[in-house]
Motif scaffolding. Sequence first.
Motif, PDB file in Angstrom:
ATOM      1  N   GLN A  31       0.823  -1.204   0.000  1.00  0.00           N
ATOM      2  CA  GLN A  31       0.000   0.000   0.000  1.00  0.00           C
ATOM      3  C   GLN A  31       0.859   1.257   0.000  1.00  0.00           C
ATOM      4  O   GLN A  31       0.505   2.246  -0.653  1.00  0.00           O
ATOM      5  N   ARG A  32       1.972   1.224   0.702  1.00  0.00           N
ATOM      6  CA  ARG A  32       2.853   2.383   0.682  1.00  0.00           C
ATOM      7  C   ARG A  32       3.404   2.625  -0.722  1.00  0.00           C
ATOM      8  O   ARG A  32       3.508   3.775  -1.176  1.00  0.00           O
ATOM      9  N   LEU A  33       3.771   1.570  -1.428  1.00  0.00           N
ATOM     10  CA  LEU A  33       4.228   1.723  -2.809  1.00  0.00           C
ATOM     11  C   LEU A  33       3.138   2.340  -3.673  1.00  0.00           C
ATOM     12  O   LEU A  33       3.417   3.183  -4.545  1.00  0.00           O
ATOM     13  N   TYR A  34       1.895   1.933  -3.425  1.00  0.00           N
ATOM     14  CA  TYR A  34       0.802   2.470  -4.235  1.00  0.00           C
ATOM     15  C   TYR A  34       0.600   3.961  -3.963  1.00  0.00           C
ATOM     16  O   TYR A  34       0.500   4.760  -4.905  1.00  0.00           O
TER      17      TYR A  34
ATOM     18  N   ILE B 152     -10.295   8.592   1.399  1.00  0.00           N
ATOM     19  CA  ILE B 152     -10.683   9.597   2.388  1.00  0.00           C
ATOM     20  C   ILE B 152     -11.027   8.939   3.717  1.00  0.00           C
ATOM     21  O   ILE B 152     -10.612   9.408   4.788  1.00  0.00           O
ATOM     22  N   ASN B 153     -11.770   7.839   3.690  1.00  0.00           N
ATOM     23  CA  ASN B 153     -12.146   7.166   4.928  1.00  0.00           C
ATOM     24  C   ASN B 153     -10.934   6.563   5.634  1.00  0.00           C
ATOM     25  O   ASN B 153     -10.839   6.613   6.872  1.00  0.00           O
ATOM     26  N   ASP B 154      -9.987   5.995   4.874  1.00  0.00           N
ATOM     27  CA  ASP B 154      -8.775   5.461   5.490  1.00  0.00           C
ATOM     28  C   ASP B 154      -7.959   6.572   6.141  1.00  0.00           C
ATOM     29  O   ASP B 154      -7.411   6.390   7.234  1.00  0.00           O
ATOM     30  N   ALA B 155      -7.873   7.713   5.485  1.00  0.00           N
ATOM     31  CA  ALA B 155      -7.128   8.837   6.053  1.00  0.00           C
ATOM     32  C   ALA B 155      -7.811   9.350   7.321  1.00  0.00           C
ATOM     33  O   ALA B 155      -7.140   9.657   8.319  1.00  0.00           O
ATOM     34  N   ARG B 156      -9.131   9.437   7.302  1.00  0.00           N
ATOM     35  CA  ARG B 156      -9.858   9.893   8.502  1.00  0.00           C
ATOM     36  C   ARG B 156      -9.654   8.926   9.663  1.00  0.00           C
ATOM     37  O   ARG B 156      -9.461   9.345  10.819  1.00  0.00           O
ATOM     38  N   ASP B 157      -9.702   7.643   9.379  1.00  0.00           N
ATOM     39  CA  ASP B 157      -9.534   6.651  10.430  1.00  0.00           C
ATOM     40  C   ASP B 157      -8.157   6.768  11.066  1.00  0.00           C
ATOM     41  O   ASP B 157      -8.009   6.680  12.300  1.00  0.00           O
ATOM     42  N   ALA B 158      -7.129   6.966  10.254  1.00  0.00           N
ATOM     43  CA  ALA B 158      -5.778   7.125  10.788  1.00  0.00           C
ATOM     44  C   ALA B 158      -5.665   8.388  11.644  1.00  0.00           C
ATOM     45  O   ALA B 158      -5.048   8.380  12.722  1.00  0.00           O
ATOM     46  N   ILE B 159      -6.260   9.485  11.181  1.00  0.00           N
ATOM     47  CA  ILE B 159      -6.185  10.744  11.929  1.00  0.00           C
ATOM     48  C   ILE B 159      -6.909  10.624  13.267  1.00  0.00           C
ATOM     49  O   ILE B 159      -6.449  11.142  14.294  1.00  0.00           O
ATOM     50  N   VAL B 160      -8.039   9.920  13.291  1.00  0.00           N
ATOM     51  CA  VAL B 160      -8.775   9.735  14.543  1.00  0.00           C
ATOM     52  C   VAL B 160      -7.914   8.975  15.552  1.00  0.00           C
ATOM     53  O   VAL B 160      -7.865   9.310  16.748  1.00  0.00           O
ATOM     54  N   TRP B 161      -7.212   7.953  15.077  1.00  0.00           N
ATOM     55  CA  TRP B 161      -6.358   7.211  16.008  1.00  0.00           C
ATOM     56  C   TRP B 161      -5.189   8.069  16.485  1.00  0.00           C
ATOM     57  O   TRP B 161      -4.804   8.033  17.655  1.00  0.00           O
ATOM     58  N   TYR B 162      -4.622   8.884  15.604  1.00  0.00           N
ATOM     59  CA  TYR B 162      -3.507   9.733  16.007  1.00  0.00           C
ATOM     60  C   TYR B 162      -3.950  10.737  17.066  1.00  0.00           C
ATOM     61  O   TYR B 162      -3.205  11.019  18.020  1.00  0.00           O
TER      62      TYR B 162
ATOM     63  N   TRP C  23      -0.234  11.566  -0.130  1.00  0.00           N
ATOM     64  CA  TRP C  23       0.884  11.862   0.774  1.00  0.00           C
ATOM     65  C   TRP C  23       0.559  11.460   2.199  1.00  0.00           C
ATOM     66  O   TRP C  23       1.397  10.859   2.902  1.00  0.00           O
ATOM     67  N   LEU C  24      -0.647  11.763   2.672  1.00  0.00           N
ATOM     68  CA  LEU C  24      -1.026  11.445   4.042  1.00  0.00           C
ATOM     69  C   LEU C  24      -1.035   9.941   4.268  1.00  0.00           C
ATOM     70  O   LEU C  24      -0.489   9.439   5.268  1.00  0.00           O
ATOM     71  N   LEU C  25      -1.616   9.185   3.327  1.00  0.00           N
ATOM     72  CA  LEU C  25      -1.679   7.735   3.493  1.00  0.00           C
ATOM     73  C   LEU C  25      -0.305   7.101   3.332  1.00  0.00           C
ATOM     74  O   LEU C  25      -0.027   6.061   3.946  1.00  0.00           O
ATOM     75  N   ARG C  26       0.562   7.699   2.549  1.00  0.00           N
ATOM     76  CA  ARG C  26       1.931   7.189   2.467  1.00  0.00           C
ATOM     77  C   ARG C  26       2.650   7.353   3.802  1.00  0.00           C
ATOM     78  O   ARG C  26       3.380   6.455   4.246  1.00  0.00           O
ATOM     79  N   GLU C  27       2.443   8.494   4.472  1.00  0.00           N
ATOM     80  CA  GLU C  27       3.041   8.693   5.786  1.00  0.00           C
ATOM     81  C   GLU C  27       2.460   7.727   6.809  1.00  0.00           C
ATOM     82  O   GLU C  27       3.169   7.244   7.699  1.00  0.00           O
TER      83      GLU C  27
END
Length: 493
Positions: free
Chosen positions: A142-145, A163-173, A220-224
């Motif tokens: 996924q990071r390569l993608y 968008i949903n994956d990014a939101r989920d990560a931000i909520v956990w952070y 960029w956000l999901l790569r990080e």
Amino acid sequence: MPRPPHLGLSLSAHCAMVSRSSTLVDDKSCVPQGWLLHVHPQGWVYFTNPSLRVVTDQDVRLQEVQEILEKVSQPPPNDVPEVEMHLQVAKELSSAAADSDGHGGALSLAINHAHCIASYNLEDVMQPDALRTDLRTLNRRQRLYWNFLWNHPSHKPLPLRAINDARDAIVWYITDNLISGQRSVVPFSKSECEDLAKVLSQLSEPCYDNSSARTVFVAWLLREVCSFRDSVHFGTYTHKQLDALRNESKHVSSSTSRPHPILLPLVNLVIRIFFFGIPLIYLSHVRKSSEYRGRLANIQQNWENYIQRLVREYAHFLLISTVLLSATVGFLSVGDIFQPAKTAAIVSTLASLGSIIVAVVAIWRHQASTRTADSFTYMYNAQHNYLGYHGHAILLSLPPVLLVWAVAAFTVSVLAYAAQDFDASNRSSVWTVFSLFLVFLFLVFIALYTFSSLWRFQRHSYSRSSIISIRSPGSLFARFRSKSRPNNVIGTV
């Protein structure tokens, strides 16, 4: 931000666009038949071939590059239409074309837009159960993608799940920041997460559906996110195994910062006898500043606090050493001083000068290096010298240690000066001086011992009532009477 309008332009329009911004000659400026030009929001271009399902960063407007790309390109099977290939640099492609006889798979990144994964092996993204693998491998694909989509956002729409994956990560952070505070290891602080959440909420509006800038931001956000998960062994260990791994890494780090086990007892002996245990204080400062607690952004704050503390302490030592130096020089100007007192005063002068010189140089060097990169270099060199952090703490403690020796030598010189006229006429005054010196020395040692142990928790075997009984003479007498009764019956105090 709408999608750049060049995606649907004709070949002549492509040629006109390229000729305005390209430095190539006119006969090489047009996009070849079958290829499309796309512009990244940063301004540079890349090319795609929908029929071959190929993406490349090479300039296909050059005839030799186009021929090499078409020779090594192998379209993915048609049963998976969401898969395309990203070809690598032209020089490598040229050698691959000569060596592999038209098979450039080793130089290609296979991208599956349906599953949001990428791999250098086409079989990894072509399988129907491509997502059924261990989480660590899946996270790397996924990071390569997302890294590919970050660099090539203008020819494909953003996947619906992004968008949903990014939101989920931000909520956990945000949650981890609230729970762990400064010890949080997530890549973004709480304020940064709140800003990212606001941007994601705005980008969910329909007006951004065709925005390549939105694709760049989310990719960029999901790569990080994927990079962070890979660094913390996401989906690999259990809770206990992960704690054991982190404790082991901390133990290895602390062991590498120590001197050789054979030298460690000798170094500790020197620190406690000749340096009065002062390096132990600086050893704790260095270790605390070098510890990785939370995200990398905290390192700069720890480094600045470390620098400010050293500079403040050295400034105080510098002031005291200067005053002591002037007093010692004045003492040496006395005419009838004997040699023992003069020798001790000279030693005090040299120690004061050493303290001043080291403090001035340390203040100058530490104040001039306040960047995060300086902290990494500083801590690495301090950790990997022959004596590790112990040796560095000894060097840091030189200003106060030399100041202590200067004070001790000055005290000896004063006592020697007081004792040089010891005879029957002034014997009482000399004994008075020495008696007061012993009293003051006792009080100083009591104060030093108290201040050295006051900030350390100590377990006492006696209770609060026993403390009261010791402090109160009446309660002490009552306690003595109660202990003298038969059966050792203790009365109420």
